[in-house]
Design a protein around this motif. Structure first.
Motif, PDB file in Angstrom:
ATOM      1  N   VAL A 299      25.116  96.408  22.004  1.00 47.97           N
ATOM      2  CA  VAL A 299      25.893  95.229  21.596  1.00 47.97           C
ATOM      3  C   VAL A 299      26.740  94.731  22.765  1.00 47.97           C
ATOM      4  CG1 VAL A 299      27.789  94.424  20.124  1.00 47.97           C
ATOM      5  CG2 VAL A 299      25.937  95.797  19.146  1.00 47.97           C
ATOM      6  N   ILE A 300      27.411  95.666  23.452  1.00 50.07           N
ATOM      7  CA  ILE A 300      28.238  95.301  24.608  1.00 50.07           C
ATOM      8  C   ILE A 300      27.359  94.778  25.748  1.00 50.07           C
ATOM      9  CG2 ILE A 300      29.873  96.163  26.327  1.00 50.07           C
ATOM     10  CD1 ILE A 300      30.617  98.340  24.222  1.00 50.07           C
ATOM     11  N   TRP A 301      26.238  95.470  26.000  1.00 56.01           N
ATOM     12  CA  TRP A 301      25.332  95.048  27.074  1.00 56.01           C
ATOM     13  C   TRP A 301      24.792  93.640  26.816  1.00 56.01           C
ATOM     14  CZ3 TRP A 301      20.188  93.661  26.508  1.00 56.01           C
ATOM     15  CH2 TRP A 301      19.501  93.384  27.705  1.00 56.01           C
ATOM     16  N   TYR A 302      24.438  93.339  25.574  1.00 54.71           N
ATOM     17  CA  TYR A 302      23.876  92.015  25.285  1.00 54.71           C
ATOM     18  C   TYR A 302      24.902  90.916  25.499  1.00 54.71           C
ATOM     19  CZ  TYR A 302      21.318  88.258  23.058  1.00 54.71           C
ATOM     20  OH  TYR A 302      20.668  87.065  22.811  1.00 54.71           O
ATOM     21  N   GLN A 303      26.148  91.183  25.104  1.00 57.06           N
ATOM     22  CA  GLN A 303      27.216  90.218  25.368  1.00 57.06           C
ATOM     23  C   GLN A 303      27.334  89.971  26.871  1.00 57.06           C
ATOM     24  OE1 GLN A 303      29.356  88.471  23.492  1.00 57.06           O
ATOM     25  NE2 GLN A 303      29.683  89.505  21.551  1.00 57.06           N
ATOM     26  N   HIS A 304      27.284  91.050  27.631  1.00 61.45           N
ATOM     27  CA  HIS A 304      27.383  90.974  29.083  1.00 61.45           C
ATOM     28  C   HIS A 304      26.196  90.203  29.669  1.00 61.45           C
ATOM     29  CE1 HIS A 304      26.966  92.521  33.230  1.00 61.45           C
ATOM     30  NE2 HIS A 304      28.280  92.677  33.204  1.00 61.45           N
ATOM     31  N   TYR A 305      25.004  90.540  29.220  1.00 58.12           N
ATOM     32  CA  TYR A 305      23.779  89.878  29.683  1.00 58.12           C
ATOM     33  C   TYR A 305      23.810  88.387  29.395  1.00 58.12           C
ATOM     34  CZ  TYR A 305      19.016  88.148  28.789  1.00 58.12           C
ATOM     35  OH  TYR A 305      17.878  87.381  28.722  1.00 58.12           O
ATOM     36  N   GLN A 306      24.236  88.041  28.192  1.00 60.51           N
ATOM     37  CA  GLN A 306      24.269  86.632  27.793  1.00 60.51           C
ATOM     38  C   GLN A 306      25.261  85.834  28.632  1.00 60.51           C
ATOM     39  OE1 GLN A 306      25.685  85.617  23.753  1.00 60.51           O
ATOM     40  NE2 GLN A 306      23.744  84.566  23.468  1.00 60.51           N
ATOM     41  N   PHE A 307      26.403  86.441  28.934  1.00 60.01           N
ATOM     42  CA  PHE A 307      27.406  85.741  29.730  1.00 60.01           C
ATOM     43  C   PHE A 307      26.871  85.381  31.112  1.00 60.01           C
ATOM     44  CE2 PHE A 307      30.665  85.874  33.011  1.00 60.01           C
ATOM     45  CZ  PHE A 307      31.554  84.907  32.558  1.00 60.01           C
ATOM     46  N   PHE A 308      26.310  86.370  31.818  1.00 55.99           N
ATOM     47  CA  PHE A 308      25.835  86.106  33.180  1.00 55.99           C
ATOM     48  C   PHE A 308      24.593  85.230  33.182  1.00 55.99           C
ATOM     49  CE2 PHE A 308      28.681  89.602  34.107  1.00 55.99           C
ATOM     50  CZ  PHE A 308      29.227  89.213  35.319  1.00 55.99           C
ATOM     51  N   LEU A 309      23.808  85.287  32.132  1.00 56.46           N
ATOM     52  CA  LEU A 309      22.653  84.393  32.028  1.00 56.46           C
ATOM     53  C   LEU A 309      23.107  82.949  31.838  1.00 56.46           C
ATOM     54  CD1 LEU A 309      19.540  84.193  31.866  1.00 56.46           C
ATOM     55  CD2 LEU A 309      19.750  84.526  29.393  1.00 56.46           C
ATOM     56  N   ARG A 310      24.155  82.771  31.072  1.00 55.11           N
ATOM     57  CA  ARG A 310      24.653  81.422  30.805  1.00 55.11           C
ATOM     58  C   ARG A 310      25.307  80.782  32.036  1.00 55.11           C
ATOM     59  NH1 ARG A 310      27.882  81.528  24.994  1.00 55.11           N
ATOM     60  NH2 ARG A 310      26.062  81.280  23.629  1.00 55.11           N
ATOM     61  N   TYR A 311      26.156  81.556  32.737  1.00 52.98           N
ATOM     62  CA  TYR A 311      27.019  80.936  33.738  1.00 52.98           C
ATOM     63  C   TYR A 311      26.735  81.368  35.177  1.00 52.98           C
ATOM     64  CZ  TYR A 311      29.389  80.338  29.286  1.00 52.98           C
ATOM     65  OH  TYR A 311      29.658  80.054  27.969  1.00 52.98           O
TER      66      TYR A 311
ATOM     67  N   GLU B 236      29.745  72.229  35.215  1.00 53.89           N
ATOM     68  CA  GLU B 236      29.169  71.020  34.612  1.00 53.89           C
ATOM     69  C   GLU B 236      28.661  71.299  33.193  1.00 53.89           C
ATOM     70  OE1 GLU B 236      26.199  69.594  37.290  1.00 53.89           O
ATOM     71  OE2 GLU B 236      27.637  68.962  38.812  1.00 53.89           O
ATOM     72  N   LEU B 237      29.511  71.941  32.409  1.00 52.34           N
ATOM     73  CA  LEU B 237      29.155  72.214  31.018  1.00 52.34           C
ATOM     74  C   LEU B 237      29.235  70.921  30.220  1.00 52.34           C
ATOM     75  CD1 LEU B 237      31.127  75.525  30.264  1.00 52.34           C
ATOM     76  CD2 LEU B 237      28.787  75.283  31.090  1.00 52.34           C
ATOM     77  N   ASN B 238      28.205  70.661  29.433  1.00 54.79           N
ATOM     78  CA  ASN B 238      28.255  69.491  28.561  1.00 54.79           C
ATOM     79  C   ASN B 238      29.020  69.851  27.280  1.00 54.79           C
ATOM     80  OD1 ASN B 238      26.456  70.881  26.837  1.00 54.79           O
ATOM     81  ND2 ASN B 238      24.668  69.944  27.818  1.00 54.79           N
ATOM     82  N   GLU B 239      29.080  68.910  26.339  1.00 53.60           N
ATOM     83  CA  GLU B 239      29.872  69.114  25.130  1.00 53.60           C
ATOM     84  C   GLU B 239      29.366  70.314  24.321  1.00 53.60           C
ATOM     85  OE1 GLU B 239      31.401  66.602  21.177  1.00 53.60           O
ATOM     86  OE2 GLU B 239      29.972  65.718  22.600  1.00 53.60           O
ATOM     87  N   TYR B 240      28.061  70.427  24.187  1.00 53.45           N
ATOM     88  CA  TYR B 240      27.488  71.530  23.415  1.00 53.45           C
ATOM     89  C   TYR B 240      27.759  72.877  24.093  1.00 53.45           C
ATOM     90  CZ  TYR B 240      24.061  74.589  21.209  1.00 53.45           C
ATOM     91  OH  TYR B 240      23.451  75.641  20.556  1.00 53.45           O
ATOM     92  N   GLU B 241      27.584  72.935  25.407  1.00 55.43           N
ATOM     93  CA  GLU B 241      27.796  74.181  26.146  1.00 55.43           C
ATOM     94  C   GLU B 241      29.268  74.597  26.119  1.00 55.43           C
ATOM     95  OE1 GLU B 241      24.127  73.431  29.300  1.00 55.43           O
ATOM     96  OE2 GLU B 241      26.177  72.777  29.775  1.00 55.43           O
ATOM     97  N   THR B 242      30.154  73.612  26.191  1.00 56.85           N
ATOM     98  CA  THR B 242      31.587  73.903  26.095  1.00 56.85           C
ATOM     99  C   THR B 242      31.924  74.457  24.717  1.00 56.85           C
ATOM    100  OG1 THR B 242      32.091  72.111  27.660  1.00 56.85           O
ATOM    101  CG2 THR B 242      33.901  72.914  26.267  1.00 56.85           C
ATOM    102  N   PHE B 243      31.334  73.869  23.692  1.00 55.94           N
ATOM    103  CA  PHE B 243      31.553  74.340  22.316  1.00 55.94           C
ATOM    104  C   PHE B 243      31.093  75.787  22.161  1.00 55.94           C
ATOM    105  CE2 PHE B 243      29.698  74.998  18.061  1.00 55.94           C
ATOM    106  CZ  PHE B 243      30.829  74.831  17.272  1.00 55.94           C
ATOM    107  N   GLN B 244      29.912  76.118  22.672  1.00 50.49           N
ATOM    108  CA  GLN B 244      29.378  77.471  22.559  1.00 50.49           C
ATOM    109  C   GLN B 244      30.201  78.470  23.370  1.00 50.49           C
ATOM    110  OE1 GLN B 244      27.193  78.608  20.527  1.00 50.49           O
ATOM    111  NE2 GLN B 244      26.579  76.628  19.697  1.00 50.49           N
ATOM    112  N   THR B 245      30.763  78.022  24.477  1.00 46.67           N
ATOM    113  CA  THR B 245      31.629  78.883  25.280  1.00 46.67           C
ATOM    114  C   THR B 245      32.886  79.231  24.504  1.00 46.67           C
ATOM    115  OG1 THR B 245      30.801  77.879  27.327  1.00 46.67           O
ATOM    116  CG2 THR B 245      32.890  79.080  27.458  1.00 46.67           C
ATOM    117  N   LYS B 246      33.483  78.236  23.846  1.00 41.82           N
ATOM    118  CA  LYS B 246      34.670  78.476  23.027  1.00 41.82           C
ATOM    119  C   LYS B 246      34.345  79.384  21.846  1.00 41.82           C
ATOM    120  CE  LYS B 246      37.269  74.868  22.160  1.00 41.82           C
ATOM    121  NZ  LYS B 246      37.633  73.475  21.782  1.00 41.82           N
TER     122      LYS B 246
END
Length: 249
Positions: free
Chosen positions: A72-84, A177-187
């Motif tokens: 669970v922790i690894w996936y959160q970590h993986y998703q963060f670096f994949l996104r940004y 350069e996060l768009n509105e949707y990406e900013t929403f998902q980040t929050k």
């Protein structure tokens, strides 16, 4: 043929992933998570007798619980670096702190998982007379306070570290350069990790300050607090889905 990571199979197709090329930060982090997996397994010695083999079989469920939580922790970590794909010094610093927490979190996690499995299996199938002997006969109020506090504090700090990473990404939204949707998902991810840290924090407060006394009721309550995860996450997911549909159809 493009690899599956480039094709974003199973990922949010509306999010523009900026970290498709794996960095040395991710490589190093994956190695640390692999070490954490190894520590879970190696915390059980190789059986040399049938009695030790039976004991190691009882260790399967606690090990599985630990591995699931690490994933669970690894996936959160993986998703963060994949996104940004962030690689600045602040990201490296918090990521290093997160990895340190994961490694020291293993032992109280494994001990608590084993203790709970032994406890509940004893209650269901008949508590053995030598139940306490398996834990050195040292399960008392003081040690339970230390165990529950160490576990809760570790979980709290891990998810707070993930919260900080997403807060950092949110503050960098213009550069990324996060768009509105990406900013929403980040929050959403920021609040989600904050919620996930609040439950073990509440458990730690109960375990440490003993508002229900120094007996089993207090530690039972501190442990039961973790049952809040499913309803809290389900309600949060429903609210996010409702707001997302309203904003983005």
């Amino acid at each position: 043929m493009r690899n599956l990571k480039d094709q974003l199979v199973g990922l949010d197709s509306n999010f523009r992933y900026r970290g498709l090329n794996q960095t040395r930060i991710e490589t190093f982090s994956d190695a640390v998570f692999a070490v954490a997996f190894t520590l879970v397994v190696l915390s059980s010695s190789v059986p040399e007798t049938f009695m030790e083999l039976r004991k190691s079989i009882h260790d399967i469920i606690p090990s599985f619980i630990c591995i699931v939580l690490i994933v669970v922790i690894w996936y959160q970590h993986y998703q963060f670096f994949l996104r940004y794909g962030l690689q600045n010094i602040k990201t490296v610093t918090v990521n290093t702190f997160l990895l340190f927490l994961v490694l020291i979190y293993i032992y109280p996690l494994k001990f608590l998982a084993r203790f709970l499995v032994e406890l509940y299996s004893g209650l269901i199938f008949g508590k053995p007379d030598n139940f306490m002997d398996g834990f050195g006969g040292e399960i008392n109020s003081e040690n339970m306070t230390l165990l529950m506090t160490a576990y809760g504090a570790g979980a709290t700090l891990i998810f707070l570290a993930m919260t900080w990473l997403y807060r950092h990404a949110y503050k960098k939204r213009k550069e990324l350069e996060l768009n509105e949707y990406e900013t929403f998902q980040t929050k959403v991810s920021l609040v989600q990790n904050l919620l996930m840290s609040s439950i073990p924090f509440l458990s730690t407060i109960i375990a440490f300050f003993h508002p229900f006394g120094h007996g089993g009721l207090n530690f039972g309550t501190a442990g039961f607090i973790y049952m809040l995860y499913p309803p809290v996450m389900i309600i949060f997911g429903y609210m996010v889905d409702k707001k997302s549909k309203k904003l983005f159809g």
